[in-house]
Enzyme design. Sequence first.
Site, short mmCIF file in Angstrom:
data_model
loop_
_atom_site.label_atom_id
_atom_site.label_comp_id
_atom_site.label_asym_id
_atom_site.label_seq_id
_atom_site.Cartn_x
_atom_site.Cartn_y
_atom_site.Cartn_z
N GLU A 30 18.77 -21.78 -14.51
CA GLU A 30 17.30 -21.10 -14.87
C GLU A 30 16.31 -21.97 -15.86
O GLU A 30 16.79 -22.79 -16.73
CB GLU A 30 17.67 -19.90 -15.79
CG GLU A 30 17.96 -18.60 -14.93
CD GLU A 30 17.90 -17.42 -15.78
OE1 GLU A 30 17.24 -17.44 -16.88
OE2 GLU A 30 18.80 -16.51 -15.43
N GLU B 18 24.42 -15.13 -18.66
CA GLU B 18 23.89 -15.35 -20.09
C GLU B 18 24.78 -14.12 -20.99
O GLU B 18 24.19 -13.29 -21.49
CB GLU B 18 22.56 -14.98 -20.06
CG GLU B 18 21.70 -16.21 -19.51
CD GLU B 18 20.16 -15.83 -19.82
OE1 GLU B 18 19.67 -15.02 -20.40
OE2 GLU B 18 19.31 -16.99 -19.47
#
Length: 407
Positions: A264, A157
């Site tokens: 995710e 991320e």
Amino acid sequence: MRYTLLLAASAGLALAAPHAKTKRDSSFVWFGTSESGAEFGSEDIPGVLGTDYIWPDTTTIQTLIDAGMNIFRIPFLMERLVPDTLTSSPDATYLADLKSTVEYITDAGAHAIIDPHNYGRYYGDIITSTTDFAAFWTTVASEFTTNENVIFDTNNEFNTEDQTLVLDLNQAAINAIRATGATSQYIFVEGNSWSGAWTWTEYNTNMVNLTDPNDKLVYEMHQYLDSDGSGTSDVCVSTTIGEERVETATEWLQANGKLGFLGEFAGGANSVCDSAITGMLDYLENNSDVWLGASWWSAGPWWGDYIFSMEPPSGTGYVYYIDILSAYFPGGSGGSTTTSTAPSSGSTTTATTKTTTAATKTTSTASTSTATAAHYGQCGGIGWTGPTICAAGYTCEVENAYYSQCL
Ligand SMILES: *[C@@H]1O[C@H](CO)[C@@H](O)[C@H](O)[C@H]1NC(C)=O
Ligand SMILES: *[C@@H]1O[C@H](CO)[C@@H](O)[C@H](O)[C@H]1NC(C)=O
């Protein structure tokens, strides 16, 4: 076509009645979960094993493998692996523990995703040196050059940083990994804006230009289904929000001949999220020309009563979702007769122009200053606009500059 039936060589056998399947066929190559623990306690560097952080439990990983999961993402902290600088040699103990976790998974025939869970930061500062980042990846990849079931995830991320830098860091990682001789493994690249699928085409279109001499790149995107897409609430926006949030990214992958993995995702243990998640997974399966699979966030031994815990035997997400998700598992003890042939990201994907409706974007809900974050909810960090006060009994603890959590 990625799947070929395992047919008996003998014509006589091929004429026999088809083998009865005990589970439906999934068109995914991989399905699994992240395995949290080694990235915990990021405010305590290096921290103490067993106090500040923990490695995943191989016994519960085996339970998930037995259920049919075949990919596990191992988050860890770069500061613990290379404590001095990005170019320094690794901490022998942390590296050995990472390797033994990875090798447990890969020895079992599953894939292990090596996930530096650092948001593009090192000691809180945005990583700006591509050569230093390359050096880190040389250190890591050198340990796994012969393990084909390892997957390298460039970084968890990236966010709130220069878009060209994100592209350049990813390319530097790819080049460094390949230069070690690790040429058979997949590399999962992540984008800016938390690698969100729903915002991928707003931020990450330059990522189309990544190149891999071994042609095994997969674009790892993340997607949560709560109102602000942060994955901090067990309330999903609607029963259709999952599919809606991955549509534009799917079209981008298809238009550009790229492959994706939903690295995710999660939802609360309730019927709205159940429908939103199964709707999203059905959609991803329908588009398995580009989507190779998905990975839940998250299992791990220290999640307690976390809303999404996939940890057997009693994690909230595990209890509610394991049977639901198992319909999407590619293999396992269910006895699927299909086998996958490794896809290539350069495979000529027919870029069909789809007439899907544009994804409905849910704008970030600005929380009122009086809102409180629930146990395990986010309560602070750069760019965070949600509640900064924790529900009664919990304390807002800084995990890193970008993430504080109610514990
Ligand atoms: C990809 O690279 C080419 C050549 O540098 C450039 O012209 C193009 O704009 C880039 N694509 C994107 C989407 O950034
Ligand atoms: C998947 O494809 C089937 C067959 O085309 C279609 O009936 C179904 O609605 C699709 N589901 C999703 C979620 O896209």
